[in-house]
Each structure stands twice: as C-alpha cells, then as structure tokens.
Design an enzyme around this catalytic site. Structure first.
Site, PDB file in Angstrom:
ATOM      1  N   GLY A 171     -53.924  72.861  44.704  1.00  0.00           N
ATOM      2  CA  GLY A 171     -54.963  73.086  45.703  1.00  0.00           C
ATOM      3  C   GLY A 171     -56.341  72.649  45.245  1.00  0.00           C
ATOM      4  N   SER A 172     -57.351  73.383  45.667  1.00  0.00           N
ATOM      5  CA  SER A 172     -58.728  72.969  45.426  1.00  0.00           C
ATOM      6  C   SER A 172     -59.170  73.066  43.975  1.00  0.00           C
ATOM      7  CB  SER A 172     -59.684  73.783  46.297  1.00  0.00           C
ATOM      8  OG  SER A 172     -59.666  73.294  47.614  1.00  0.00           O
TER       9      SER A 172
END
Length: 529
Positions: free
Chosen positions: A100-101
C-alpha cells in the site's frame, strides 16, 4: 489503494449513512549495520516476541487470516510470520505482501537519490520533467514543484482523478496523470497539506524521465538489490512465484480471500510488494543514516535529513486518535508516538501495512497483514490499521490499546443494511400482489406520493454510486456497494409496480367516460342557408 485516510471517504461515509437511513513458524534473523546499537540481544528478543504475540492474538480476535512483523533493534532484523498466507501456506517473515501507501517512502527515496546525483532539483517545476502534466485552464500548474509532490502540498487532493487513481482500474502512470487534466487545485501550491496519490504517481514519472528506467526497474536496481531485499517485487507475477500472500476483503464481517490488488498505474503511490524481513532491512538503512548492511551508501545523510524533516501539519484524524502529526517526504512524523517517530501506514483494498522507526531509540517495526477494512460508514474501527498500530506499540514496549469490538460493529452494520433491505423487499412483494387490484379514490394521492418517494430515493442511490464510481465503490467497499445497488433496484421496481394500477385506473376512467361524453355532444346541424 493505498492509505485511505482521506476526505474522499469521510464525505462518502456521510452520504452512505444518509442513504441507508432512507430505506506459528520459525523466526528469521539477519545481521545489519551495528551503528547506534541500543538494545541488548535479550531486549531485542523480547521485543520481537511481544510483537509476535500481539499480532497473533489480535489477528485471531478479529479474524484476519495472517500477517508478519519485523523488528529492527540492536542492529539486527528479526522477522516472524503468523497465521495463513493463503492456499494453506504459513505466513513467514519472508512472505511478500502488497504494502500500500508505504510505497510512497520508496518513491521519495528514489527522488532524493537523484537529487544526490544532481539530476533532480527539488524546487524545479514538475513540468520540467513531466511536460504532459496538465490541470484545468488557468490553474498554476507551472508553480507545482517536485518538493510539493513529495510533501503532499501540490494543491491536489484525494478527490482528484478517476478510476486509475482510485485503484479501481489499471493502466499506465501517464494515463493516471491524465485523469487530473481538468482538475482545479484546492489550495495554492505549497500552502497546505492534502493527501493525494497523484502526487507520488507524478514523482514516479520524474524518476522514470530522469533515470531512463521504468520506475519499477529503478527501485529494483537502486533500492531492493543494494539492500538485499530478495523477497520484494515490483510486479505481481514474480511475487506470486515467490509465495505472495493472498489478500482479504470483509463481506459483512467475514474475510473473503482475494488475489491481492496490484496496480502498475499507481505503483509509485501504493503497490510495491515486500516482506516483513525485507522491510526490516529497508528500515535498518534509515537507522544507519542511509547505509546498507554491507556499508553501501544508499542515500546521503544530507538527503536523508531533507527527506525526513517535518514540513506541513498533516491531519490523520481518527487513525491517530486526533493527535497531531506532520508530513515529511513520503513519511509522517508524530501521531500516536510523538515527533521523534517516523511512520507511514498503507492500505490496499485487501492488505494493510505499517512502517515505523525511531532514530533516537534505534528501533524500527514493520507489520503487514493480509486483510483491509475500509467500509466508509459511521463507527467503522478500521480494524486492520488498529492491529498494525498495536503491534508497533508492543514492539516498542508501550501499552497495547484495546481494540474496538469488530463483532459489535459488524452486527450493527449488518442490521443497518438488512433492515432497509428487508423492508424494501417486503414493499416489493406487496406491490407485486397489488398490481391487479383496484385503488380507492382516496388512496390514489398517497399511492402517488409513495411512487415519487421510492423513485427519488432510488435515483439518489444511483447518483451516489455514480459519484463514487461503481468500480471504486466495488473495489473498496464491495458489501456496501452491493447493498446500495440492491436497494436502488428494489425501490425502482417497487415504484414501477405501484405506478401500474394508477395508470390503469386513469385509462379505465377515460374509457368509461368516453361514450357518455359523446352522448352529451349536441347533434350536428346542417349548413345554414
């Protein structure tokens, strides 16, 4: 897609709430640079044991199938897996997960490496490197610099873009950037912080244009390989061959296995793949001032200082329990741990990650789990993020926070959606039975009001899905999207069935009045002479 602590979903939860009201494996361990050793071997062992215990207990409590944690302490990376990685495979410290981020820090590091080599200027306009970057006419696109991208102060926000930037479709980074070609800035460049995936997609393109490599190849050659991150990948095919963990999305409280989402269009913003052990090596580099385990310099100390310097206030809201935080470049500072701690959460639709390190304490923690829960409704505890936070607390020897009741939340959620669905289905059944019956005159007005109310409500729900984008809603909150779509269809069909008797009564009235009306007409007279 990525960390979804955003005004987009905060707005969505309000709209959705209104719509609903209407109706254990062996550990792995590797030595790293010994600079700044704080903990003894015994303390390091206790740290990973606490983290592993809390991870296992909380995954079992919530129902998340598996995860892994790495702790960097005393100059050593220790990693352990807990639970199931999919297809009957045990999760280990070497199991790859989509992170993810947390990918954003890799992108910021790549840019700072190019700053080190003199190939990128932080205060140069982005269009100097990505000339096709466009906004709506009249917007100050030439004022947006590379620094603004990395500090999330470009003036773009998370409402900007379309399905590619919302992780609801895939394509190229160029196509993702094209989604903002008509965008209007929410603030002047450099004025305030606003989280936006497009900032890091653009930063990834800066890396590509300057280096002559694809973003993925650059990260592999300049970051993964020198740090010996052998279970880290930039594409899903090699990761799958390496035992990539499955993902899970919650359907009405039950985790359902998925092939983990991996998007090349937003790779630089949220879709790199790595293992807990590799992420430990990565964090160890930060603790060592930019050096790999073998002494190779990955980034200069000056560039690292620039990268980690807190810039703008960053608002994480409930995720950080309302505590203040700042954004640096691809990293947050502060939040639940205070300004000395550097961290970044990451969420895809089916995995969750938290990277965290404290230079002052010479300790770092990386946690990955193979589920995510982003249903944008009031009361959502964002439970996978709570789990990764608690693992970090445990590793740091801090009190573990009591988890909100996931079962209670989903009991209320399921009731909140089943009650309007049940009432809507009951209304549809009654409407189908009433199609062939006559309507009393005094009930015609109320029947018309009911038809109008159902039609307007169905239209509002359809508008909601159109505003979110069906693909985006289905990607991030599939159970909620299904409920909203089902309500819209049921209410529309009910309105149609309720309308049919009204139309038939009017036709019958015209037919009955027709002959009588003709009888009342005067007899035709011949022409006057």
């Amino acid at each position: 897609m990525t960390v979804r602590v955003s005004r987009f979903w905060l707005r969505v939860l309000t709209a959705v709430a209104a719509a609903l009201l209407l109706m254990v494996p062996a550990p792995t361990s590797v030595a790293v640079s010994q600079g700044g050793v704080r903990d003894t071997a015994d303390e390091a062992a206790r740290s990973i044991e606490r983290a592993e215990d809390v991870l296992g207990e909380q995954l079992e409590e919530v129902g998340i199938p598996g995860g892994a944690v790495a702790v960097v302490s005393g100059g050593r990376v220790q990693a352990r897996g807990v639970g199931d990685a999919g297809a009957g495979r045990a999760a280990t410290g070497a199991t790859p997960f989509v992170i993810g981020s947390a990918s954003k820090s890799f992108t910021a590091l790549a840019v700072l490496q190019l700053v080190d080599s003199g190939e990128v200027e932080l205060d140069a306009p982005v269009r100097e490197y990505v000339p096709e970057f466009e906004l709506a006419p009249g917007e100050p696109v030439d004022e947006i610099t590379v620094r603004h991208l990395l500090q999330q102060t470009s003036g773009l926000d998370d409402l900007t873009g379309g399905p590619l930037l919302a992780s609801a479709a895939d394509g190229t980074p160029e196509e993702a950037v094209a989604e903002v070609s008509g965008a209007v800035l929410v603030s002047s460049p450099g004025e305030r912080w606003a989280y936006a995936n497009v900032n890091f997609v653009l930063a990834g393109l800066v890396v590509e244009r300057v280096s002559g490599l694809t973003y993925g190849d650059y990260v592999q050659l300049r970051i993964f390989d020198p740090l010996e991150m052998t279970h880290s990948h930039v594409a899903s095919a090699p990761a799958a061959a390496d035992g990539l963990s499955s993902g899970h999305r919650f359907w009405f409280g039950l985790p359902v296995a998925t092939d983990p989402t991996q998007r090349q269009a937003t790779l630089a913003a949220g879709y790199l793949i790595s293992s807990a052990e590799d992420l430990g090596r990565y964090l160890a580099m930060y603790l060592a001032g930019g050096l790999a385990a073998d002494g190779t310099r990955i980034v200069s100390a000056e560039a690292l200082e620039t990268m980690l310097a807190p810039a703008m206030d960053a608002h994480l809201g409930p995720w950080a329990d309302g505590q203040a935080s700042h954004y640096a470049m691809g990293w947050f500072r502060g939040g639940p741990w205070g300004d000395d701690v550097v961290f970044h959460p990451g969420n895809t639709p089916d995995t969750s990650t938290l990277l965290l390190f404290s230079p002052a304490e010479d300790v770092a923690v990386a946690t990955v789990v193979n589920a995510s829960n982003e249903s944008p409704v009031p009361g959502n505890p964002f439970i996978s993020d709570r789990v990764t936070r608690n693992v970090a607390h445990a590793a740091l020897g801090q009190p573990v926070l009591e988890l909100p009741s996931f079962q209670r939340f989903y009991l209320l959620f399921d009731l909140a959606v089943l009650i309007p669905l049940g009432l809507a289905l009951w209304g549809l059944l009654r409407a189908s039975r009433a199609v062939g019956t006559s309507i009393r005159e005094r009930r015609r007005v109320w029947r018309g009001v009911g038809v109008a109310t159902r039609t307007v409500t169905a239209a509002a729900l359809v508008l909601l899905l159109m505003t979110l984008g069906w693909a985006s809603a289905w990607t991030w909150a599939p159970d909620l999207a299904l409920v909203v779509a089902a309500l819209a269809v049921i209410l529309f069909l009910t309105a149609v069935l309720r309308l049919l008797p009204l139309l038939r009564r009017r036709d019958d009235a015209h037919a009955a009045a027709g002959p009588a009306s003709r009888d009342r007409l005067p007899a035709r007279q011949g022409p006057r002479s």
